[in-house]
Design a protein around this motif. Sequence first.
Motif, PDB file in Angstrom:
ATOM      1  N   VAL A 175       0.796  -1.073  -0.138  1.00 34.47           N
ATOM      2  CA  VAL A 175       0.112  -0.154  -0.245  1.00 34.47           C
ATOM      3  C   VAL A 175       0.763   1.326   0.040  1.00 34.47           C
ATOM      4  CG1 VAL A 175      -0.209   0.005   2.668  1.00 34.47           C
ATOM      5  CG2 VAL A 175      -2.119   1.100   1.073  1.00 34.47           C
ATOM      6  N   HIS A 176       0.229   2.288  -0.802  1.00 32.72           N
ATOM      7  CA  HIS A 176       1.200   3.572  -0.646  1.00 32.72           C
ATOM      8  C   HIS A 176      -0.044   4.702  -0.401  1.00 32.72           C
ATOM      9  CE1 HIS A 176       3.735   1.579  -3.962  1.00 32.72           C
ATOM     10  NE2 HIS A 176       4.475   1.418  -2.756  1.00 32.72           N
ATOM     11  N   SER A 177      -1.127   4.332   0.491  1.00 28.22           N
ATOM     12  CA  SER A 177      -1.998   5.131   1.260  1.00 28.22           C
ATOM     13  C   SER A 177      -2.117   4.939   2.473  1.00 28.22           C
ATOM     14  CB  SER A 177      -3.240   5.312   0.361  1.00 28.22           C
ATOM     15  OG  SER A 177      -4.328   5.896   1.117  1.00 28.22           O
ATOM     16  N   ALA A 178      -2.078   5.951   3.303  1.00 23.10           N
ATOM     17  CA  ALA A 178      -2.119   5.348   5.031  1.00 23.10           C
ATOM     18  C   ALA A 178      -3.636   5.430   4.894  1.00 23.10           C
ATOM     19  CB  ALA A 178      -1.448   6.919   5.772  1.00 23.10           C
ATOM     20  N   GLU A 179      -4.420   6.144   4.386  1.00 27.10           N
ATOM     21  CA  GLU A 179      -5.923   5.974   4.558  1.00 27.10           C
ATOM     22  C   GLU A 179      -6.369   4.590   4.055  1.00 27.10           C
ATOM     23  OE1 GLU A 179      -5.128  10.283   4.012  1.00 27.10           O
ATOM     24  OE2 GLU A 179      -4.221   8.361   2.977  1.00 27.10           O
ATOM     25  N   THR A 180      -5.979   4.104   2.966  1.00 26.98           N
ATOM     26  CA  THR A 180      -6.445   3.025   2.596  1.00 26.98           C
ATOM     27  C   THR A 180      -5.850   1.797   3.496  1.00 26.98           C
ATOM     28  OG1 THR A 180      -6.629   3.726   0.268  1.00 26.98           O
ATOM     29  CG2 THR A 180      -6.719   1.358   0.464  1.00 26.98           C
ATOM     30  N   ALA A 181      -4.620   1.756   3.784  1.00 28.37           N
ATOM     31  CA  ALA A 181      -4.043   0.744   4.623  1.00 28.37           C
ATOM     32  C   ALA A 181      -4.813   0.690   5.863  1.00 28.37           C
ATOM     33  CB  ALA A 181      -2.661   1.180   4.952  1.00 28.37           C
ATOM     34  N   LEU A 182      -5.336   1.634   6.606  1.00 32.03           N
ATOM     35  CA  LEU A 182      -6.164   1.673   7.887  1.00 32.03           C
ATOM     36  C   LEU A 182      -7.371   1.093   7.481  1.00 32.03           C
ATOM     37  CD1 LEU A 182      -5.259   5.175   9.301  1.00 32.03           C
ATOM     38  CD2 LEU A 182      -4.107   2.895   9.932  1.00 32.03           C
ATOM     39  N   ALA A 183      -7.891   1.398   6.561  1.00 31.44           N
ATOM     40  CA  ALA A 183      -9.293   0.598   6.196  1.00 31.44           C
ATOM     41  C   ALA A 183      -9.233  -0.533   5.820  1.00 31.44           C
ATOM     42  CB  ALA A 183     -10.045   1.415   4.968  1.00 31.44           C
ATOM     43  N   ALA A 184      -8.152  -1.151   5.041  1.00 28.68           N
ATOM     44  CA  ALA A 184      -7.906  -2.530   4.808  1.00 28.68           C
ATOM     45  C   ALA A 184      -7.896  -3.089   6.079  1.00 28.68           C
ATOM     46  CB  ALA A 184      -6.849  -2.912   3.650  1.00 28.68           C
ATOM     47  N   MET A 185      -6.908  -2.761   6.878  1.00 33.21           N
ATOM     48  CA  MET A 185      -6.652  -3.703   8.245  1.00 33.21           C
ATOM     49  C   MET A 185      -8.016  -3.599   9.143  1.00 33.21           C
ATOM     50  SD  MET A 185      -2.748  -2.649   9.285  1.00 33.21           S
ATOM     51  CE  MET A 185      -2.787  -0.589   9.049  1.00 33.21           C
ATOM     52  N   ASP A 186      -8.913  -2.609   9.055  1.00 31.33           N
ATOM     53  CA  ASP A 186     -10.203  -2.639   9.821  1.00 31.33           C
ATOM     54  C   ASP A 186     -10.991  -3.747   9.190  1.00 31.33           C
ATOM     55  OD1 ASP A 186      -9.162  -1.000  11.684  1.00 31.33           O
ATOM     56  OD2 ASP A 186     -10.129   0.955  10.870  1.00 31.33           O
ATOM     57  N   ARG A 187     -11.052  -3.888   7.757  1.00 33.55           N
ATOM     58  CA  ARG A 187     -12.035  -4.559   7.267  1.00 33.55           C
ATOM     59  C   ARG A 187     -11.582  -6.104   6.898  1.00 33.55           C
ATOM     60  NH1 ARG A 187     -13.843  -1.002   2.173  1.00 33.55           N
ATOM     61  NH2 ARG A 187     -15.118  -2.795   1.735  1.00 33.55           N
ATOM     62  N   TYR A 188     -10.239  -6.421   7.038  1.00 32.75           N
ATOM     63  CA  TYR A 188      -9.997  -7.950   6.920  1.00 32.75           C
ATOM     64  C   TYR A 188      -8.902  -8.145   7.954  1.00 32.75           C
ATOM     65  CZ  TYR A 188      -9.213 -12.329   4.415  1.00 32.75           C
ATOM     66  OH  TYR A 188      -9.134 -13.719   4.374  1.00 32.75           O
ATOM     67  N   ASN A 189      -8.778  -9.457   8.169  1.00 31.86           N
ATOM     68  CA  ASN A 189      -7.723  -9.946   8.978  1.00 31.86           C
ATOM     69  C   ASN A 189      -6.471 -10.390   8.191  1.00 31.86           C
ATOM     70  OD1 ASN A 189      -6.336 -10.626  11.324  1.00 31.86           O
ATOM     71  ND2 ASN A 189      -7.190 -12.677  11.498  1.00 31.86           N
ATOM     72  N   ASN A 219      -1.138  -7.505  15.402  1.00 35.28           N
ATOM     73  CA  ASN A 219       0.035  -8.411  15.417  1.00 35.28           C
ATOM     74  C   ASN A 219       0.148  -8.860  13.847  1.00 35.28           C
ATOM     75  OD1 ASN A 219       2.059  -9.989  16.519  1.00 35.28           O
ATOM     76  ND2 ASN A 219       0.392 -11.742  17.001  1.00 35.28           N
ATOM     77  N   MET A 220       0.166  -8.109  13.037  1.00 34.96           N
ATOM     78  CA  MET A 220       0.572  -8.334  11.614  1.00 34.96           C
ATOM     79  C   MET A 220       2.043  -8.352  11.243  1.00 34.96           C
ATOM     80  SD  MET A 220      -2.525  -5.918   9.736  1.00 34.96           S
ATOM     81  CE  MET A 220      -1.876  -6.479   8.027  1.00 34.96           C
ATOM     82  N   GLY A 221       2.310  -9.150  10.275  1.00 33.28           N
ATOM     83  CA  GLY A 221       3.781  -8.889   9.919  1.00 33.28           C
ATOM     84  C   GLY A 221       4.053  -7.742   9.282  1.00 33.28           C
ATOM     85  N   ILE A 222       5.160  -7.170   9.540  1.00 34.00           N
ATOM     86  CA  ILE A 222       5.148  -5.673   8.847  1.00 34.00           C
ATOM     87  C   ILE A 222       6.566  -5.700   8.000  1.00 34.00           C
ATOM     88  CG2 ILE A 222       5.812  -3.246   9.433  1.00 34.00           C
ATOM     89  CD1 ILE A 222       4.408  -3.688  12.150  1.00 34.00           C
ATOM     90  N   LEU A 223       6.197  -5.465   6.763  1.00 32.62           N
ATOM     91  CA  LEU A 223       7.396  -5.580   5.731  1.00 32.62           C
ATOM     92  C   LEU A 223       7.499  -4.165   5.182  1.00 32.62           C
ATOM     93  CD1 LEU A 223       6.245  -8.717   4.151  1.00 32.62           C
ATOM     94  CD2 LEU A 223       7.936  -8.488   5.673  1.00 32.62           C
ATOM     95  N   ALA A 224       8.892  -3.755   5.199  1.00 29.95           N
ATOM     96  CA  ALA A 224       9.041  -2.240   4.972  1.00 29.95           C
ATOM     97  C   ALA A 224       9.653  -2.139   3.660  1.00 29.95           C
ATOM     98  CB  ALA A 224       9.993  -1.824   5.840  1.00 29.95           C
ATOM     99  N   LEU A 225       9.053  -1.107   2.798  1.00 29.18           N
ATOM    100  CA  LEU A 225       9.511  -0.470   1.636  1.00 29.18           C
ATOM    101  C   LEU A 225      10.060   0.873   2.041  1.00 29.18           C
ATOM    102  CD1 LEU A 225       6.227  -0.953  -0.444  1.00 29.18           C
ATOM    103  CD2 LEU A 225       8.392  -2.227  -0.876  1.00 29.18           C
ATOM    104  N   LYS A 226      11.079   1.263   0.772  1.00 28.62           N
ATOM    105  CA  LYS A 226      11.705   2.652   0.748  1.00 28.62           C
ATOM    106  C   LYS A 226      12.464   2.899   1.913  1.00 28.62           C
ATOM    107  CE  LYS A 226       9.022   2.910  -3.202  1.00 28.62           C
ATOM    108  NZ  LYS A 226       8.393   1.727  -2.882  1.00 28.62           N
TER     109      LYS A 226
END
Length: 318
Positions: A175-189, A219-226
């Motif tokens: 993801v490259h959008s903070a808003e979409t990332a937060l929504a995705a994490m709220d809507r699916y595990n 407790n998601m796996g966090i993978l970093a870009l950039k």
Amino acid sequence: MQRRDFIKHSAITAATVASSSQIHAKSTPTQPIAKRTLGKTGEQLSIIGFGGIVVMDDSPGGSSNIVSEAVDRGINYFDVAPSYGNAQERLGPALAPYRNKSFLACKTEGRMKDDSRKQLEESLRLLKTDHLDLYQFHALTKMTDLDKVLGPGGAMETMEAAKKEGKIRYIGFSVHSAETALAAMDRYNFDTVLFPVNWVLFTQANFGPQILKRAQEKNMGILALKGMAKTTWPAGQKDHPQPKCWYQPAAYPDEASLGLRWTLGHPVTAALPPGDERYFRLAMDVAQSYKPLEPHEEQALLSGGYGVEPIFHLGNDV
């Protein structure tokens, strides 16, 4: 201070910390790259991943050599996508001898059930494997894309079916959008999230801290870009010295080394360096001798980012 003066100041600042960061850039580390746990999956991944763009447009022999070197140095996390030119074709045969001890992640740009299934099957064929350890929605930047993949007939149906079939093990998204990332994490595990964790983005755009916080809560796996990115290329500049980087990377080697160490100093499992082979090799050096930044190093790095144009901003979803 003018923007050009900030950039000049950045280069000067980076030089002042050369004595510490050059240890990582010029030495030849011998210890294997460390591993960290990938969130709730329990998987152990190398703190540096191998981005498929490294082998894009490389020869088969060259691809095999760099993959073999990466494995020898302790890398077990590989990430690729259909949009990376011929990277899947190159990575598949090169990784085949090490597939049973590697963690292979791929992505789909498909937003609906049928096109994502087609991409999945093609990726499995090109990568010469019967399963992917992690399958991710690629660049879930727009809220409209999130609605599609999670809606009726959306690509999530492919993901969940493929997981039951044993063709994928975990489900994530980049993801490259903070808003979409937060929504995705709220809507699916989701199991994982892949997003920019970068000193310029965090300090100049407040982009990333909110994603990191929510992912930790889940407790998601966090993978970093950039981690080694700096800013945008000048407007109108078509030719630049890093054709595999759409953004301007941090100055090589000192600032880039510090930037990557800054990223690894956060609660991420692993970071994916740029596809440029020179930066990737530098990232392996940093990882093999990784130490958290000292306060004076962090201060020098952050001062070089003041006033720099970030490559992403908040509120960029459509």
